[in-house]
Every structure is written in structure tokens, then in C-alpha cells.
Scaffold this active site. Structure first.
Site, mmCIF file in Angstrom:
data_model
loop_
_atom_site.group_PDB
_atom_site.id
_atom_site.type_symbol
_atom_site.label_atom_id
_atom_site.label_comp_id
_atom_site.label_asym_id
_atom_site.label_seq_id
_atom_site.Cartn_x
_atom_site.Cartn_y
_atom_site.Cartn_z
ATOM 1 N N GLU A 90 -0.350 -9.401 -0.831
ATOM 2 C CA GLU A 90 -1.784 -9.678 -0.637
ATOM 3 C C GLU A 90 -2.533 -9.678 -1.962
ATOM 4 O O GLU A 90 -3.413 -10.506 -2.198
ATOM 5 C CB GLU A 90 -2.370 -8.640 0.337
ATOM 6 C CG GLU A 90 -1.846 -8.831 1.753
ATOM 7 C CD GLU A 90 -2.136 -7.653 2.665
ATOM 8 O OE1 GLU A 90 -1.837 -6.503 2.273
ATOM 9 O OE2 GLU A 90 -2.645 -7.860 3.771
ATOM 10 N N ALA A 119 0.862 -1.182 0.000
ATOM 11 C CA ALA A 119 0.000 0.000 0.000
ATOM 12 C C ALA A 119 0.898 1.231 0.000
ATOM 13 O O ALA A 119 2.050 1.164 0.433
ATOM 14 C CB ALA A 119 -0.881 -0.015 1.241
ATOM 15 N N GLY A 133 0.769 -5.103 0.785
ATOM 16 C CA GLY A 133 -0.385 -5.191 -0.108
ATOM 17 C C GLY A 133 -0.048 -5.824 -1.450
ATOM 18 O O GLY A 133 -0.920 -6.386 -2.110
ATOM 19 N N GLU A 159 4.563 -5.173 7.204
ATOM 20 C CA GLU A 159 3.811 -4.094 7.860
ATOM 21 C C GLU A 159 4.248 -3.871 9.303
ATOM 22 O O GLU A 159 4.244 -2.756 9.803
ATOM 23 C CB GLU A 159 2.299 -4.403 7.809
ATOM 24 C CG GLU A 159 1.668 -4.291 6.428
ATOM 25 C CD GLU A 159 1.739 -5.573 5.595
ATOM 26 O OE1 GLU A 159 2.534 -6.480 5.933
ATOM 27 O OE2 GLU A 159 1.008 -5.645 4.597
HETATM 28 N N1 CAA Z 1 4.626 3.190 -0.511
HETATM 29 C C1 CAA Z 1 5.056 4.369 -1.050
HETATM 30 N N2 CAA Z 1 6.206 4.496 -1.702
HETATM 31 C C2 CAA Z 1 7.007 3.427 -1.812
HETATM 32 C C3 CAA Z 1 6.648 2.191 -1.257
HETATM 33 C C4 CAA Z 1 5.389 2.087 -0.601
HETATM 34 N N3 CAA Z 1 4.923 0.947 -0.087
HETATM 35 N N4 CAA Z 1 7.630 1.299 -1.508
HETATM 36 C C5 CAA Z 1 8.568 1.975 -2.199
HETATM 37 N N5 CAA Z 1 8.201 3.259 -2.372
HETATM 38 C C6 CAA Z 1 8.929 4.324 -3.059
HETATM 39 C C7 CAA Z 1 10.086 4.837 -2.203
HETATM 40 O O1 CAA Z 1 9.621 5.764 -1.258
HETATM 41 C C8 CAA Z 1 10.970 5.446 -3.253
HETATM 42 O O2 CAA Z 1 10.438 6.679 -3.637
HETATM 43 P P1 CAA Z 1 11.420 7.990 -3.748
HETATM 44 O O3 CAA Z 1 12.368 7.642 -4.860
HETATM 45 O O4 CAA Z 1 10.474 9.089 -4.099
HETATM 46 O O5 CAA Z 1 12.087 8.115 -2.432
HETATM 47 C C9 CAA Z 1 10.788 4.496 -4.436
HETATM 48 O O6 CAA Z 1 9.566 3.815 -4.214
HETATM 49 C C10 CAA Z 1 11.891 3.486 -4.539
HETATM 50 O O7 CAA Z 1 11.971 2.802 -3.286
HETATM 51 P P2 CAA Z 1 13.342 2.640 -2.458
HETATM 52 O O8 CAA Z 1 14.269 3.794 -2.731
HETATM 53 O O9 CAA Z 1 12.974 2.406 -1.035
HETATM 54 O O10 CAA Z 1 13.938 1.332 -3.153
HETATM 55 P P3 CAA Z 1 14.913 0.263 -2.519
HETATM 56 O O11 CAA Z 1 15.317 -0.620 -3.634
HETATM 57 O O12 CAA Z 1 15.983 0.930 -1.710
HETATM 58 O O13 CAA Z 1 14.011 -0.574 -1.469
HETATM 59 C C11 CAA Z 1 12.046 -1.764 -0.758
HETATM 60 C C12 CAA Z 1 12.966 -1.367 -1.943
HETATM 61 C C13 CAA Z 1 12.816 -2.689 0.188
HETATM 62 C C14 CAA Z 1 10.858 -2.518 -1.360
HETATM 63 C C15 CAA Z 1 11.581 -0.501 0.008
HETATM 64 O O14 CAA Z 1 11.092 0.442 -0.931
HETATM 65 C C16 CAA Z 1 10.501 -0.757 1.023
HETATM 66 O O15 CAA Z 1 10.775 -1.253 2.101
HETATM 67 N N6 CAA Z 1 9.216 -0.376 0.690
HETATM 68 C C17 CAA Z 1 8.123 -0.489 1.616
HETATM 69 C C18 CAA Z 1 7.656 -1.919 1.789
HETATM 70 C C19 CAA Z 1 6.522 -1.994 2.789
HETATM 71 O O16 CAA Z 1 6.683 -1.704 3.961
HETATM 72 N N7 CAA Z 1 5.329 -2.418 2.314
HETATM 73 C C20 CAA Z 1 4.152 -2.535 3.162
HETATM 74 C C21 CAA Z 1 3.304 -1.315 3.012
HETATM 75 S S1 CAA Z 1 1.946 -1.296 4.161
HETATM 76 C C22 CAA Z 1 0.760 -2.277 3.441
HETATM 77 O O17 CAA Z 1 0.912 -2.798 2.367
HETATM 78 C C23 CAA Z 1 -0.512 -2.442 4.268
HETATM 79 C C24 CAA Z 1 -1.449 -3.462 3.725
HETATM 80 O O18 CAA Z 1 -1.536 -4.573 4.212
HETATM 81 C C25 CAA Z 1 -2.319 -3.133 2.620
#
Ligand code: CAA
Length: 258
Positions: free
Chosen positions: A112, A65, A109, A132
Site C-alpha cells: 500500500e 503494518a 501496508g 491481510e
Molecule cells: N509485522 C511485525 N513483524 C513482522 C512482520 C509484520 N508485518 N513481518 C515480518 N515480521 C518479523 C517477523 O515476526 C520476524 O521477527 P522475529 O525474528 O522477531 O520472529 C522477522 O520479521 C523476520 O520475519 P520471518 O521470520 O517471518 O521471515 P520469513 O522470511 O520467514 O517470512 C514473510 C517473510 C513471508 C514476509 C513473513 O514475515 C510474513 O508473512 N510477514 C507478514 C506479512 C503480512 O501479513 N503483512 C500484512 C500485515 S497487516 C497490514 O499490513 C494491514 C494494512 O493494510 C495496513
């Protein structure tokens, strides 16, 4: 069909849907999930579409998400809108066959969403997880429920409580994904599987899907009874007659979806 966050391409009777927010690793914003829901509504009633493949890009199927969109939402914001909303769950109620073709990250998500498809084909680069807990929340689009049904309690607890990711090999070993292929073959493999299904009788495919899904909602004896009734009803279809006649006559069946 023009969408901001999705690309749609027809491959014969298979609709290939590509999540298309590459700069955000396909983070599932409300706009994206609303578009996906709208698209699935259209595809469900379109007779030219027999199956769907949902994919992302090389780096990410979807990284979850959209954290930046939801980070300041209040309890009342999420409670009143019932976030995760119905638009997210639309895929789970889609009646035609759906395959997730996953390369790169399928997190939160994203994992999911992949699990809402009928099955998952993974590239060797795929990484699955429910991280999460590491951002102070828990899965909200069925992760604790569907992942547990896919891989069992012990592994699901491990994934959900530590937030660790699993690689594609582990995902295949524990039954989260049905097939594991080299990344460059991912789309060909998924489209071939969907095209194979698209050649079969559409109503029978829908019944088979409905019956497998019933296994997650009911007891064994009720599920078996449900399956038997659907099995019986296939005998009302011309396609059952055609399929069995073709077998007896040693020829390829020509299903008419009736
Ligand atoms: N939401 C918003 N933006 C996201 C994102 C997310 N879930 N995942 C990645 N991005 C964005 C980053 O903010 C970044 O944007 P900017 O360039 O503007 O800073 C861009 O995508 C590239 O990401 P990274 O620079 O972080 O890339 P990376 O290769 O260093 O890392 C990653 C990759 C490990 C996947 C890391 O991006 C990450 O940990 N993302 C979040 C994963 C996460 O926590 N997901 C769960 C979300 S909550 C959810 O999903 C609730 C539910 O059950 C529905």
C-alpha cells in the site's frame, strides 16, 4: 534529520529515504509511519529537494503494518485513533514526485505504501501482495482501492481474497510496476529516474502529477477539463517559455522553477 526507523540521504536534489527496521522486515510500526510523515512534511517545504525515492533493503521493502504491535488492539483502539492514521496517508498527499524502489517483500501496508508513490520501480526479487485476509483482516491503507485501480478487479480480487503474492514479472505485466530491473541496478535506476525529473520544471512536474492523480478521482470529461486548465496555466510560467524557446533554438532548457 535523525530518525530511528529511517535513513535519509541526499543525491543531488533527490532525497533517498530508506525504511530501516531490517530485523522486522521493515514492518510499519506507528513510530516508523510517524517519522515518515514528519520527514515528508520537511521535504515538501525544502527547496533543495525536488523528488523522493522510497526504498527498503534487499529482503523487504516492507512486510506490512506491524502485526505484533496491533494484534491486541481493540475495536475502540483502532476506531478512536482512526488507524490507519493520517501519518500513513501523508505520502499519498505529498506534492513532489515520489518513486518506490522495491526489492523483496512489499506486503500488506508495504504494498500500500509503494502504491502511494507516483510509480514503482521493482527489482526482479520483488514480491507484492495483500495477505491481510490470511491474518483475519483486510487491507486498511488503501489496498482494496489502489490495487484495483492499478491492476483491475479480477487480479485485485485474486490477490486480496487469496492473499497470494505476485512476483515482479507478473507485477510489471499487469501494470503495478512501471519498470523491472535486476536487483543490483534498482537504486541506480530509481535515482536516475528521480534525478531526471528533478532537472525539469518543479511547478510543471507538480501540475503533471496533480493531473494524473485527478484521473483516479473524477470522470473523464471533468479530468480532461481539469488537465486543460493546468495546461493553460503552464503558459503563465517562465519555464514554459524557456522550455519551448530551448526546443526552437536546439539547446538544453535551463528551468528556473518559476
Ligand atoms: N509485522 C511485525 N513483524 C513482522 C512482520 C509484520 N508485518 N513481518 C515480518 N515480521 C518479523 C517477523 O515476526 C520476524 O521477527 P522475529 O525474528 O522477531 O520472529 C522477522 O520479521 C523476520 O520475519 P520471518 O521470520 O517471518 O521471515 P520469513 O522470511 O520467514 O517470512 C514473510 C517473510 C513471508 C514476509 C513473513 O514475515 C510474513 O508473512 N510477514 C507478514 C506479512 C503480512 O501479513 N503483512 C500484512 C500485515 S497487516 C497490514 O499490513 C494491514 C494494512 O493494510 C495496513
Amino acid at each position: 534529520m535523525n530518525y530511528e526507523n529511517l535513513l535519509v540521504e541526499m543525491h543531488g536534489k533527490v532525497a533517498l529515504i530508506t525504511l530501516n527496521r531490517p530485523k522486522a522486515l521493515n514492518a510499519l510500526s506507528p513510530a516508523l509511519t510517524a517519522e515518515l510523515s514528519d520527514l515528508l512534511d520537511r521535504l515538501e517545504t525544502d527547496d533543495k529537494v525536488a523528488a523522493v525515492v522510497l526504498t527498503g533493503n534487499e529482503k523487504a521493502f516492507a512486510a506490512g503494518a506491524d502485526i505484533k504491535v496491533m494484534k491486541d488492539w481493540s475495536y475502540m483502539d483502532v476506531y478512536k485513533s482512526d488507524f490507519i492514521t493520517a501519518s500513513w496517508e501523508r505520502l499519498a498527499s505529498f506534492r513532489k514526485p515520489s518513486i518506490a524502489a522495491v526489492a523483496g517483500y512489499a506486503l500488506g501496508g508495504g504494498c500500500e505504501l509503494a502504491m502511494m508513490c507516483d510509480f514503482i520501480i521493482a527489482a526482479d526479487t520483488a514480491k507484492f501482495g495483500q495477505p491481510e485476509i490470511t491474518i483475519g483482516t483486510i487491507p486498511g491503507a488503501g489496498g482494496t482501492q489502489r490495487l484495483t485501480r492499478f491492476i483491475g478487479k479480477s487480479k485485485a480480487m485474486d490477490m486480496v481474497l487469496t492473499g497470494r503474492t505476485m512476483d515482479a514479472e507478473e507485477a510489471e505485466r499487469c501494470g503495478l510496476v512501471s519498470r523491472l530491473v535486476p536487483a543490483e541496478q534498482l537504486l541506480d535506476e530509481a535515482l536516475a529516474a528521480a534525478s531526471r525529473i528533478a532537472e525539469l520544471s518543479a511547478p510543471v512536474v507538480m501540475m503533471a502529477k496533480e493531473s494524473v492523480n485527478r484521473a483516479f478521482e473524477t470522470t473523464l470529461s471533468e479530468g480532461v477539463r481539469f488537465e486543460r486548465r493546468l495546461f493553460h496555466s503552464t503558459f503563465a510560467l517562465a519555464d514554459q517559455k524557456e522550455g519551448m524557446a530551448a526546443f526552437a533554438e536546439k539547446r538544453k532548457p535551463a528551468f528556473k522553477n518559476s
